[in-house]
Design an enzyme around this catalytic site. Sequence first.
Site, PDB file in Angstrom:
ATOM      1  N   HIS A 147      27.255  10.250  39.942  1.00 61.16           N
ATOM      2  CA  HIS A 147      26.725   9.885  38.923  1.00 61.16           C
ATOM      3  C   HIS A 147      26.044  10.829  38.133  1.00 61.16           C
ATOM      4  CE1 HIS A 147      26.720   5.810  40.608  1.00 61.16           C
ATOM      5  NE2 HIS A 147      25.755   5.988  41.524  1.00 61.16           N
ATOM      6  N   ASP A 160      32.674   5.314  46.987  1.00 61.61           N
ATOM      7  CA  ASP A 160      31.239   4.822  47.028  1.00 61.61           C
ATOM      8  C   ASP A 160      31.158   3.320  46.452  1.00 61.61           C
ATOM      9  OD1 ASP A 160      28.250   6.456  46.870  1.00 61.61           O
ATOM     10  OD2 ASP A 160      28.491   4.659  45.735  1.00 61.61           O
ATOM     11  N   HIS A 199      29.157   2.411  44.377  1.00 58.91           N
ATOM     12  CA  HIS A 199      28.768   2.518  42.992  1.00 58.91           C
ATOM     13  C   HIS A 199      29.988   3.314  42.233  1.00 58.91           C
ATOM     14  CE1 HIS A 199      24.934   2.336  45.293  1.00 58.91           C
ATOM     15  NE2 HIS A 199      24.753   1.317  44.464  1.00 58.91           N
ATOM     16  N   ASP A 236      28.260   3.351  51.431  1.00 60.59           N
ATOM     17  CA  ASP A 236      27.338   2.394  51.054  1.00 60.59           C
ATOM     18  C   ASP A 236      28.397   1.098  50.904  1.00 60.59           C
ATOM     19  OD1 ASP A 236      28.262   3.712  48.877  1.00 60.59           O
ATOM     20  OD2 ASP A 236      26.473   3.905  47.790  1.00 60.59           O
TER      21      ASP A 236
HETATM   22 ZN   LIG Z   1      26.653   4.633  46.000  1.00 66.18          ZN
END
Ligand SMILES: [Zn+2]
Length: 373
Positions: A142, A179, A181, A267
């Site tokens: 991120h 991931d 996200h 995740d």
């Molecule tokens: Zn994540």
Amino acid sequence: MISKTSWIWDERFLDHNTGKVQYIFEGGELVEPCDEFENKHRMTVIKEIIEKSGLAKHLVRQLPYKATDKDLLRVHTKDHIQRVQKACKAGIRKIGPEAYASSETEGIARLSAGAVMKAVDTVMEDEMISKVYAQIRPPGHHASSDQAMGFCFYNNVAVGAAYAIEHCGLKRVVILDWDVHHGNGTQDIFYDRDDVLVISIHEAGYFPLESGQVHEVGQGKGEGYNINIPVPPLTGDEGYRYVFESIIAPVIKQFQPELIIISAGQDANALDPISRLMVTREGFKYMANKIRELAESYCEGRLIIAQEGGYNLAYLPIATMGVIEGLVGVDVNWKDPHVLPKRQTPSALFEAVDDVIKYQKSIWEFTEKETFC
Ligand SMILES: [Zn+2]
């Protein structure tokens, strides 16, 4: 060719402290229900399961080194590095949106980025090792060139990919981010470049909100070298397999990478508290196996799997075990103790409702079924 697998790990990764989840009420009343999702226990349980499951005997232990300013500046601005340094020195906890730090964090974030560089050194120079699992924190995907975000400070895989290109002279690197996200920071860093193909498979409409949509395809020279694959909740193992076969494998075949780096957040796992994608150990094993086969076909097996997210302490190590089994190409003889929900479809729900009605309709009256979305 004999190809061993490296496991990069350092106890210093435990020193980065993100604190507690905080709910602040009117008047400043504070409730801290638990440790932040990204915490050191994630690392401890992964390490323990690698050691006690027998996986460790297939792995060569290596230590990371810290990324220097020069290394970080390949993908981050000087301002960003100085801001992270100053904030950690001053003991400021929140450095960016959902990016929580302690005084040790800046140094550990350099170690995390340096671990991916160490992995690059290994797969490029060590004739016996072509695959690496880098067990690192803080995560990185991120973090953009100029901002810390979502538990990330420096973008570990981006630092590694830029190093592979500038220091080792590679021309084509794939970063595949599984991931749950969106890897917004990695996308941001390489958005106008055609030497790093960034592919992200993530839960649609999730975090960061509005980020990771299909029309974000790269710009300028980079047009076509950014692929976002947002998938719906409950996609599950079969859904991931479908995505790998229909998009990821053919694209990698055409790009002909010289190195593949995975932003490996487990995740998307079936018990994760902050996602709903329902991937099991078997699903992660399939993904790592598949990507290992692609690396063997197109880039002499050079594959780096770098840890990102994954927050359920009971299941993260099992999902990661699946990843390492696929990476190494072994099966640990141990049955997953969790009974995991299978992917369900609306028609399955209709059948379930019909079943209940069948047994109850002599007693109760039911309304006509309505569709739902
Ligand atoms: Zn994540």
